[in-house]
Design an enzyme around this catalytic site. Structure first.
Site: not given
Ligand code: UD1
Length: 365
Positions: A209
């Protein structure tokens, strides 16, 4: 002394760490306010952790959702100000290394509220990782640094932060070993593996991820090809970020050895790892869970914040499986568990009680 602690959480790994902390604060009669930023909002990444780990519902939900780093971090900060002003806790407790962690630390320090950072002192020394910016900045903003390992204590000392640092052990040990015991006792339910994975036959558990592995099409293509080519079925438990980026890059995840499933609740993940031959991941938490559950791990990164897992070959760093060649890659990823002893570098499973006690001792009063 009884203290009022305000926890700021928002992403899946923080909910896992919150579970033992909430239990320890309650058992020592401290007041605990839980603020969920809403960084993770899918039920698979959030709600199932509250129900599955027995965490009280959040007192406040900020509902910030996804966005660029600046948008997400800024949204958490502006939503937090009135909450922190109203609650004025003895400690604002932030967890790990996400955008929610940094936003919580900065908001609190600017309101002159004492900040404690759980899982302080981890370093990858990779300045391209958003998590590395979040860790370093949070450690330097915080008043109390709760470090999981000796290595983390050394990093903090090297940055001039020794006086604010306390080694508490790792709260993930508390929750992981407790769940392992429930899974082994048969009280935690089935692993919830993807369709097409036979739990009675050898299989690998994989997750992917991190931005540095998912956001570049060529890199993601290489990593997913490597999983597809393995000789053992691979249960790929796909984070929504992976699903979204694969779709955007036109990469099919389910092919060759790979069977795709949704992210699992904590009990399901522990059961899936215990039933597996080994783990392939870029997650920090899962590297450590594999180590604690005695399964070999292959980490698709150039470095790890948890170097203790590398001892004795329990974890192996493979930044580029393509470079190894197909047979060497397969042999590495599906290697048997080593005989080497692992020691207890992450503590004895009572870290959350220590954290609660340290918060009480060091409160300004
Ligand atoms: C975040 C953390 C990472 C951690 C991870 C655990 C940061 C910079 N990164 O990364 O350190 O290891 O969480 O999972 O804070 N999305 C969904 N549904 C959700 C959440 C996210 O669809 O409930 C998708 C969206 O497309 C979003 C992408 O995932 O843009 C990234 O989500 P984001 O919370 O920005 O970062 P993670 O990759 O989850």
């Amino acid at each position: 002394m009884n203290v009022k602690v305000l926890s700021i959480v928002g992403a899946r790994p923080q909910l896992v760490k919150l579970a033992p902390i909430a239990a320890a604060l309650a058992s020592q009669d401290h007041r605990h306010v839980i603020v969920h930023t809403g960084q993770h909002y899918d039920a698979d990444l959030s709600d199932v952790f509250f129900s599955g780990l027995g965490i009280p519902d959040p007192d406040v939900h900020l509902g910030v959702g996804s966005g660029s780093h600046g948008v997400q971090t800024g949204a958490v900060m502006s939503a937090l100000d009135p909450i922190l002003e109203r609650e004025r806790p003895d400690w604002v407790l932030v967890y790990g290394d996400t955008n929610s962690t940094l936003a919580g630390a900065v908001s609190a320090v600017k309101l002159h509220l004492p900040v404690a950072h759980l899982e302080a002192g981890l370093r990858s020394f990779n300045r391209r990782m958003p998590e590395e910016h979040n860790r370093v900045l949070t450690d330097h903003a915080a008043d109390l640094l709760l470090a999981p390992t000796e290595e983390a204590m050394r990093h903090l000392a090297a940055e001039g932060l020794a006086e604010r640092s306390v080694r508490t052990g790792d709260v993930m040990v508390d929750v992981c070993l407790r769940m392992r015991d429930s899974v082994l006792a048969g009280t935690a339910g089935a692993p919830g593996l993807p369709e097409g994975i036979d739990p009675d036959q050898p299989y690998m558990v994989a997750t992917l991820h991190r931005a540095e592995n998912t956001d570049d099409a060529a890199r993601l293509g290489l990593l997913t090809d490597s999983l597809a080519d393995l000789p053992v079925p691979v249960a790929l438990l796909a984070h929504p970020r992976l699903v979204a980026r694969a779709e955007a890059h036109g990469i099919k995840l389910e092919r060759g050895a790979v069977r795709v499933g949704r992210p699992l609740p904590y009990a399901g993940m522990v059961a899936a790892v215990l039933g597996s031959q080994g783990v392939i991941t870029d997650s920090g938490g899962l590297q450590k869970e594999a180590f604690l559950l005695e399964r070999p791990c292959t980490t698709l990164r150039t470095e790890t914040e948890w170097p203790e897992t590398l001892a004795g070959g329990w974890n192996a760093l493979v930044p580029d499986p393509g470079e190894l060649g197909a047979s060497q890659w397969a042999a590495t990823a599906t290697r048997p568990a080593p005989d080497a002893p692992r020691g207890t570098p992450y503590g004895d499973g009572r870290a959350a009680e220590t954290v609660a006690a340290v918060l009480a001792e060091r409160a300004r009063g």
